[in-house]
Every structure is written in C-alpha cells, then in structure tokens.
Write an enzyme that holds these catalytic residues in place. Structure first.
Site, PDB file in Angstrom:
ATOM      1  N   SER A 160      -4.649  -0.044  -2.191  1.00 14.22           N
ATOM      2  CA  SER A 160      -5.806  -0.306  -1.337  1.00 14.22           C
ATOM      3  C   SER A 160      -6.711  -1.232  -2.052  1.00 14.22           C
ATOM      4  O   SER A 160      -7.050  -1.067  -3.420  1.00 14.22           O
ATOM      5  CB  SER A 160      -6.420   1.136  -1.087  1.00 14.22           C
ATOM      6  OG  SER A 160      -7.698   1.051  -0.595  1.00 14.22           O
ATOM      7  N   TYR A 175      -8.957   9.161  -4.655  1.00 13.38           N
ATOM      8  CA  TYR A 175      -8.262   8.397  -3.719  1.00 13.38           C
ATOM      9  C   TYR A 175      -8.027   6.861  -4.440  1.00 13.38           C
ATOM     10  O   TYR A 175      -6.921   6.539  -4.766  1.00 13.38           O
ATOM     11  CB  TYR A 175      -8.644   8.226  -2.436  1.00 13.38           C
ATOM     12  CG  TYR A 175      -7.858   7.166  -1.374  1.00 13.38           C
ATOM     13  CD1 TYR A 175      -6.643   7.136  -1.169  1.00 13.38           C
ATOM     14  CD2 TYR A 175      -8.677   5.870  -1.032  1.00 13.38           C
ATOM     15  CE1 TYR A 175      -5.997   6.403  -0.347  1.00 13.38           C
ATOM     16  CE2 TYR A 175      -7.970   4.850  -0.377  1.00 13.38           C
ATOM     17  CZ  TYR A 175      -6.706   5.048   0.022  1.00 13.38           C
ATOM     18  OH  TYR A 175      -5.782   4.239   0.785  1.00 13.38           O
TER      19      TYR A 175
END
Ligand code: NAP
Length: 248
Positions: free
Chosen positions: A141, A154
């Site tokens: 990401s 995350y």
C-alpha cells in the site's frame, strides 16, 4: 499470443475488490486462475463464472491464508487442478484504522496475521512449485509513504510486506523466481466501502493529494500486476511499483 498463455496463477483474496480485477485480467491474458476467498464463496463463484463465460479457465478455492494448512491446501488445489504454478499474487488483506490510543493486541494480531503471516505462509507453500520464470507479486500500500493518521498498525503490515518482498527477491533469485510489489493508492472497492473510507473525509483528503485527481479503480492495479506476472517484466525483481495516481 496473450502474454500469460500457458501460465497458472493463484490470486489470494480474489472474491471481490482488487483481487477480483486481478483474477479477471490475468485470465484475459491467458492464465488459468485460482480464485481464492476466505468466506465470500458467492463472490468467488461469480468471478469464476465471468472468467469462464469469457472463454477462460478458473476455479474458486477457499482458504484462510493466515493458517498454514489452508495456505498449503490452496496451492495444492491449484497444482492438482492445473498441473503447475507460475504466478502467485498475494492480494488478501484487511484494513482497520485506529488512533494510537485505540490500538489493541487483537487489532495488531488480526492485521499482521492476515497481511504479513498470510504472505509468508502462501509464498512458502508456492515456492515448492514455482520454477524458473515464476513470479510472486505482493500487494502492499502507498500508505507506507503517505503516512495517513490512524493507520499505524496497517501501515506497519505493509512496510513488512515491502521488506519481506525485498528479502525473498534475493532469496529466490538463484531459482529465477521474481518477487515484486504493487503498492496501490486509494482504490474504490467493497473493502473501502465497508471500512467507511469511500465518501469520507479520509477519501477526500487522499484524492485532494493525488496529482491525477481521482481515486483508483481495481483495474488500475490489475494491469500493473499482469505486466509483472508476464515475461515482459523478466528482468524486474525486488521492485516496488506505486500505482497511486502520483500520490507519495
Ligand atoms: P476487499 O475488497 O476487502 O477484499 C479483500 C479480499 O481479501 C477478499 O477477497 C477477502 O475474502 C480476502 N481475505 C480477507 N481475509 C482473508 C484471509 N484470511 N484469507 C484469504 N483471503 C482473505 O479489499 P481490497 O480493497 O480489494 O484490497 C485488496 C488488497 O489491496 C489488500 O491487501 C489491501 O491492503 C490492498 N490495498 C487496498 C487499497 C484500497 O484502497 N482498496 C489501497 C492499498 C492497498 P472474503 O471476501 O472471502 O473474506
């Protein structure tokens, strides 16, 4: 000839979102595709149906990538059905956001079990079957460098995915297996809808910072993955390609 003709690919978390688009695109390029899911059988079956309706080959296989036996079962099912394995796309992932005061052990463990341990276990199972020309593509990401508040755990999982991918690129290079990363910016998916990001201030902020001025769509990521899976990317390993509309 399509660029993935004759290849067999496993895409984890392909029942929806980015994974579903990757599965469809790899199949369109000629690969036989294993569409993995954890709980959304109907979603995975619909992806398989759309691939076979277009003349491609695909099967749906359930398996929780964070469990070693299930990751091994997923890869075994692919080899049993299609006879070989050429491409693994580690796409399965969850995102949950929490401010530092709200982070719990359970939040940390859930994220790291699926997003990090899942990548290790599935790649371990696949490495036994990948041969020369094999390609592993891990979905990370852009949050690892955009540094969105409340994404500490995350973002930590995706930083780990980047580091693991660099190590495995070196470790598997003697066997001519390539390992690369695609690092998406914000993409509209079932997951980002469910997480409440679509339509939120977080989305507005991310799009405002995106030079190309829009959110991503799953197909924006799938084409990059198909390129990395193909022999056209035969001299690329250990790369992180940020597919984010330019946000950094
Ligand atoms: P999504 O719509 O929520 O889909 C997630 C997929 O992962 C589903 O197919 C789900 O299967 C599967 N999955 C979840 N837990 C699993 C497990 N334990 N074992 C196997 N599969 C599991 O997510 P997405 O937005 O497409 O995101 C896909 C990947 O891109 C993730 O790694 C995510 O971190 C990354 N990413 C997304 C964005 C974004 O903005 N969307 C941005 C950057 C990176 P079931 O439905 O069966 O549970």
């Amino acid at each position: 000839m399509s660029k993935l003709e004759g290849k067999v690919a496993v895409v984890t978390g392909a029942s929806k979102g980015i994974g579903a688009a990757i599965a469809r695109t790899l199949a369109k390029e000629g690969a036989a595709v294993v569409v993995n899911y954890a709980s959304s059988k109907a979603g995975a079956d619909a992806v398989v149906a759309s691939i076979t309706a277009a003349g491609g080959r695909a099967i749906a296989v359930r398996g929780d990538v964070s469990k070693a036996a299930e990751a091994q079962g997923l890869i075994a099912a692919a080899v049993e059905r299609f006879g070989r394995l050429d491409v693994l796309v580690n796409n399965s992932g969850i995102y949950e956001f929490a401010a530092i005061e709200e982070i719990t052990e359970a939040h940390y463990r859930r994220l790291f079990d699926i997003n990090v341990l899942g990548v290790l276990l599935t790649t371990q199972a696949a490495a036994k079957h990948l041969g020369e020309g094999g390609s592993v593509i891990n979905i990370s990401s852009a949050i690892t460098h955009v540094h969105t508040p409340t994404a500490a755990a995350y973002a930590g999982t995706k930083g780990a995915v980047n580091a693991i991918s660099g190590v495995l690129a070196n470790e598997l290079a003697p066997r001519k297996i390539r390992v690369n990363v695609v690092s998406p910016g914000f993409v509209v998916t079932e997951g980002t809808h469910t997480a409440g990001v679509v339509g939120s201030d977080m989305e507005a902020g991310l799009v405002a910072q995106t030079p190309l001025g829009r959110a991503g769509q799953p197909d924006d990521i799938a084409g990059v993955v198909a390129f990395l899976a193909s022999d056209a990317a035969g001299w690329l390993t250990g790369e992180v390609i940020t597919a984010s509309g330019g946000i950094r």
